[in-house]
Each structure stands twice: as C-alpha cells, then as structure tokens.
Design a protein around this motif. Structure first.
Motif, mmCIF file in Angstrom:
data_model
loop_
_atom_site.group_PDB
_atom_site.id
_atom_site.type_symbol
_atom_site.label_atom_id
_atom_site.label_comp_id
_atom_site.label_asym_id
_atom_site.label_seq_id
_atom_site.Cartn_x
_atom_site.Cartn_y
_atom_site.Cartn_z
ATOM 1 N N ASP A 327 36.761 30.163 1.335
ATOM 2 C CA ASP A 327 35.992 29.679 2.485
ATOM 3 C C ASP A 327 34.880 28.768 1.988
ATOM 4 N N PRO A 328 34.228 28.019 2.892
ATOM 5 C CA PRO A 328 33.228 27.044 2.468
ATOM 6 C C PRO A 328 31.885 27.676 2.140
ATOM 7 N N GLY A 329 31.162 27.025 1.238
ATOM 8 C CA GLY A 329 29.879 27.549 0.806
ATOM 9 C C GLY A 329 28.755 27.383 1.799
ATOM 10 N N ASP A 330 28.939 26.516 2.804
ATOM 11 C CA ASP A 330 27.840 26.317 3.753
ATOM 12 C C ASP A 330 27.578 27.548 4.612
ATOM 13 N N ARG A 331 28.457 28.538 4.553
ATOM 14 C CA ARG A 331 28.218 29.800 5.244
ATOM 15 C C ARG A 331 27.265 30.705 4.457
ATOM 16 N N TYR A 332 26.950 30.322 3.225
ATOM 17 C CA TYR A 332 26.201 31.210 2.336
ATOM 18 C C TYR A 332 25.017 30.510 1.674
ATOM 19 N N LEU A 333 24.501 29.481 2.308
ATOM 20 C CA LEU A 333 23.386 28.750 1.704
ATOM 21 C C LEU A 333 22.166 29.636 1.501
ATOM 22 N N ASP A 334 22.020 30.639 2.370
ATOM 23 C CA ASP A 334 20.871 31.551 2.253
ATOM 24 C C ASP A 334 21.158 32.725 1.332
ATOM 25 N N LYS A 335 22.335 32.731 0.712
ATOM 26 C CA LYS A 335 22.687 33.803 -0.226
ATOM 27 C C LYS A 335 23.009 33.236 -1.602
ATOM 28 N N TYR A 336 24.258 32.874 -1.814
ATOM 29 C CA TYR A 336 24.725 32.530 -3.154
ATOM 30 C C TYR A 336 24.158 31.213 -3.671
ATOM 31 N N TYR A 337 23.618 30.403 -2.782
ATOM 32 C CA TYR A 337 23.007 29.136 -3.204
ATOM 33 C C TYR A 337 21.486 29.173 -3.054
ATOM 34 N N SER A 338 20.944 30.366 -2.884
ATOM 35 C CA SER A 338 19.497 30.535 -2.707
ATOM 36 C C SER A 338 18.902 31.245 -3.921
ATOM 37 N N ASP A 339 17.984 30.580 -4.609
ATOM 38 C CA ASP A 339 17.313 31.204 -5.754
ATOM 39 C C ASP A 339 16.528 32.444 -5.313
ATOM 40 N N GLU A 340 15.957 32.375 -4.115
ATOM 41 C CA GLU A 340 15.169 33.505 -3.610
ATOM 42 C C GLU A 340 16.056 34.734 -3.411
ATOM 43 N N TRP A 341 17.225 34.539 -2.786
ATOM 44 C CA TRP A 341 18.138 35.669 -2.548
ATOM 45 C C TRP A 341 18.632 36.240 -3.876
ATOM 46 N N LEU A 342 18.986 35.370 -4.809
ATOM 47 C CA LEU A 342 19.460 35.840 -6.105
ATOM 48 C C LEU A 342 18.393 36.672 -6.808
ATOM 49 N N ALA A 343 17.138 36.236 -6.709
ATOM 50 C CA ALA A 343 16.042 36.990 -7.327
ATOM 51 C C ALA A 343 15.859 38.338 -6.650
ATOM 52 N N GLU A 344 15.947 38.369 -5.328
ATOM 53 C CA GLU A 344 15.817 39.627 -4.589
ATOM 54 C C GLU A 344 16.905 40.620 -4.985
ATOM 55 N N GLN A 345 18.093 40.110 -5.257
ATOM 56 C CA GLN A 345 19.218 40.965 -5.623
ATOM 57 C C GLN A 345 19.242 41.297 -7.113
ATOM 58 N N GLY A 346 18.364 40.682 -7.877
ATOM 59 C CA GLY A 346 18.355 40.911 -9.318
ATOM 60 C C GLY A 346 19.556 40.310 -10.019
ATOM 61 N N ILE A 347 20.052 39.198 -9.508
ATOM 62 C CA ILE A 347 21.240 38.548 -10.069
ATOM 63 C C ILE A 347 20.809 37.351 -10.908
ATOM 64 N N ASP A 348 21.178 37.365 -12.187
ATOM 65 C CA ASP A 348 20.866 36.269 -13.104
ATOM 66 C C ASP A 348 22.175 35.564 -13.459
ATOM 67 N N VAL A 349 22.371 34.377 -12.922
ATOM 68 C CA VAL A 349 23.625 33.656 -13.144
ATOM 69 C C VAL A 349 23.613 32.837 -14.430
ATOM 70 N N ASP A 350 22.449 32.628 -15.025
ATOM 71 C CA ASP A 350 22.341 31.697 -16.154
ATOM 72 C C ASP A 350 23.226 32.054 -17.346
ATOM 73 N N PRO A 351 23.293 33.326 -17.776
ATOM 74 C CA PRO A 351 24.170 33.629 -18.917
ATOM 75 C C PRO A 351 25.637 33.286 -18.637
ATOM 76 N N TYR A 352 26.081 33.521 -17.422
ATOM 77 C CA TYR A 352 27.470 33.233 -17.063
ATOM 78 C C TYR A 352 27.692 31.731 -16.916
ATOM 79 N N ARG A 353 26.687 31.013 -16.412
ATOM 80 C CA ARG A 353 26.801 29.563 -16.307
ATOM 81 C C ARG A 353 26.925 28.949 -17.701
ATOM 82 N N ARG A 354 26.102 29.405 -18.630
ATOM 83 C CA ARG A 354 26.163 28.879 -19.991
ATOM 84 C C ARG A 354 27.506 29.212 -20.641
ATOM 85 N N HIS A 355 27.992 30.407 -20.373
ATOM 86 C CA HIS A 355 29.291 30.822 -20.913
ATOM 87 C C HIS A 355 30.399 29.885 -20.430
ATOM 88 N N LEU A 356 30.415 29.579 -19.138
ATOM 89 C CA LEU A 356 31.443 28.705 -18.567
ATOM 90 C C LEU A 356 31.339 27.296 -19.127
#
Length: 367
Positions: A327-356
């Motif tokens: 599905d399209p990402g515009d349904r999740y701009l306030d979640k998976y594309y939001s630094d604030e939401w990621l911080a609230e959830q304690g999700i750090d994507v940087d190690p996985y981004r560097r890995h990829l």
C-alpha cells in the motif's frame, strides 16, 4: 420465519435481479483494474540477480487488499450472504476496510469497519471517503467479537477476512496475483523466480501464491516475512495452531495476535522474523532508490527479499526474487515517515539503513 419462507425469499425475482447486477459490477471492476505493475529494484548488474516488486498500491483503493475485497464480495454475494440494504461488517486494520467500503458503495450496501483506535487517521478518512463508517475499539483483540455482534444486531453480514481470505480467492488462476506475476516475468531474464516473498495479515495472499505455484508445477519457493508482535512465525516454527501474542503489531496491515484461519503454514517454505526498525528502514530505502513511498508492510517483505538476494549472491546463484508493494506510504506520514513517532516508539532505523546501504554497495550481508 419458516425454512419454506426463507427459500421463497432467496428465489425472489427482485433479489435475483439485484444479485446479478451486483456481481456484474464487481466483475467489471476486475476487468478494468485487475493487473498492476511489476517494478524492478536496482541491484548491481554483476550479481546476476533481479529483484522485482509487484506494485499493488496502484489498485483503485490503493492496496493489495483490493484483490482480496473483490474476492470476498463475490464469495459473499454468490453464497447469498450479502443482501440488499443490509450492512457488510469487517474486522480490519484499515486497508481491507478501505477496499471493502469501495465495493460496498459499488453495489449499494452500507459498510462498517471495526478497527483498533490506533489505526491511522488517513485510513479512517479513506473508509469514510468511500462511504463506509468506522467503529473503533480500544483493544485490537475485540475486533472479531464486536464485528460478529454488529452483524447480528443489524441483520448484516460479517465478512470475516481472517477466516475466508484463503477460501474466497481462486488460487488456480482467474488473474490472481500469482498468475499475474508469472505472466509479467515471462520475457524477463529469469522468468521463474527462485523466491516470492509475501507478508501475512490474513494469510490469504501467501496461501494463494503458494497454492498457485504448486498447482502450476513451478520450482519457486515461498517465504513469509513476519513483523514483531505477531505470532505467525512462532506458530509456523513450533507447528502450533494455538500460538498467540499479547501485543498488536506496529506494522499496520500485517502481523496478528493469533493464528488466523486463513494462514496456511503447510503451503509455505520459509518464514523470517523482521524487526520493525528494519521494515521501516527498508521503505525509506525504497523511496530513495525508486522514488516511491510505501507502507511499512512493504518494508517487511523487502528486507526479507534483500536477505534472500544476499544468500543467493553468497552461494553464487543467479535468478530472480519477487516481493510486493502492499500500500502507499502517504497513509503513514504521521508514523513510519515521522521522526517524532519513531522516537516515541523507541525505533532507531539508522543501523538498519546503514546495513542496507552497505549491502547494496557490495558488502556482505551480516546477521
């Protein structure tokens, strides 16, 4: 009401006329919009491996669930379960409900989606845009019971995607997603993929693809990628149909707290457990490499597909791998594309981004 009266009602000329027109409208939608694009993900050419993404976000309702909703409506209509003027009710995390609201509007019946309050506002807005209404519950585990109760109270039909998804889809052909993938690969360098990677919400998509592969006698293997807070991986590994988990998935559209009836463990060859941060890093990568935003369920599948590519590369194998844009990402701009939401959830994507990024630059996959 006597059994005889019921029989007479179901052979009523007005109902039969309505039913024929409803089925025609749903089938006409399939004729207009059944197929979707197969996009090629850029990999180094010297690897000899091709990675494709079946872009299900291009359906009229924007997700993989458009196919499922169409099949469920045809199934319910032809079984005599969906009746004129009576509501269709569904337990859904959002995308299926968006698509079902569309088909309910197409045939002129009310639609009610029963969803957790954590469902993204964008999905709620889309359901209402298509004419549906939303019944929100505090506990995601309540959606089944509440949906059944609403159907009983209103005289409507509880669609129950988690039970009927694998039954409603014609897995032998009829332009299902698996048949479409193989047709679109026909002129590619590796027309029979080594692996197709799916993700599971109901389990209907993975069951359809796996059954079609076996029915068509292909050598392709099926992998299902499972997010955190989902019991499918545990149930598959331990052969436990009663596997369950307490928390709901943060990756909307996939992962379930119980082993759903439409999940068919025996049909698939492999499962992977994917960290939520890896799923989200993968959709950020997708946007970077293809310029396309997608929901995090797409990232769950893409992470697993890239891991399989890494294994093939390490073994010196050539071939192709296919996964899905769900599905399209515009349904999740306030979640998976939001630094604030990621911080609230304690999700750090940087190690996985560097890995990829390191992997696509030619380094070995680690972990």
């Amino acid at each position: 009401m006597t059994a005889q009266t019921i029989d007479e009602d179901r052979s009523d000329a007005a109902y039969r006329s309505w039913l024929k027109e409803a089925v025609r409208r749903v089938q006409a939608d399939a004729n207009r919009s059944a197929d979707t694009h197969l996009l090629r993900f850029p990999l180094p050419t010297d690897w000899g491996i091709d990675l494709y993404l079946k872009d299900e976000s291009t359906h009229p309702t924007g997700s993989l669930k458009h196919r499922l909703a169409r099949s469920l409506f045809l199934y319910g209509l032809c079984n005599g379960w969906i009746r004129p003027g009576k509501p269709v009710i569904e337990a859904s995390s959002g995308s299926t409900a968006v698509s079902e609201a569309y088909f309910a509007g197409l045939i002129g019946v009310p639609f009610i989606a029963v969803m957790a309050k954590t469902t993204s506002q964008a999905k709620i807005d889309l359901i209402e845009f298509h004419g549906g209404s939303c019944h929100l519950v505090d506990n995601p585990h309540e959606v089944y019971e509440v949906s059944a109760r609403l159907a009983e109270e209103t005289g409507g039909h509880y669609m129950d995607q988690f039970t009927y998804a694998e039954r409603a889809t014609d897995w032998r052909g009829n332009n299902n997603i698996a048949e479409s993938i193989f047709a679109q690969l026909r002129l590619e360098p590796h027309p029979e993929p080594a692996w197709i990677v799916a993700t599971a919400g109901t389990g209907g998509t993975s069951a359809t693809i796996a059954r079609y592969v076996r029915y068509s006698q292909h050598d392709t293997r099926i992998c299902v990628a499972d997010p955190e807070n989902s019991c499918f991986f545990q149930g598959w590994v331990e052969h436990d149909p009663d596997a369950a988990c307490a928390s709901g998935s943060r990756i909307e559209g996939i992962g379930r707290p119980r082993m759903e009836p439409s999940f068919v463990p025996g049909a698939i060859d492999r499962m992977m457990k994917v960290p939520d941060a890896a799923s989200i890093a993968s959709v950020h990568l997708l946007e970077q490499r293809l310029g396309k935003k997608a929901g995090a369920s797409t990232g769950t599948g893409l992470w697993s597909a890239l891991k399989i590519v890494a294994e093939m590369r390490a073994a010196g194998e050539r071939g192709s791998v296919v996964t899905l844009i769900c599905d399209p990402g515009d349904r999740y701009l306030d979640k998976y594309y939001s630094d604030e939401w990621l911080a609230e959830q304690g999700i750090d994507v940087d190690p996985y981004r560097r890995h990829l990024e390191a992997f696509l630059a030619g380094e070995a996959w680690t972990g």
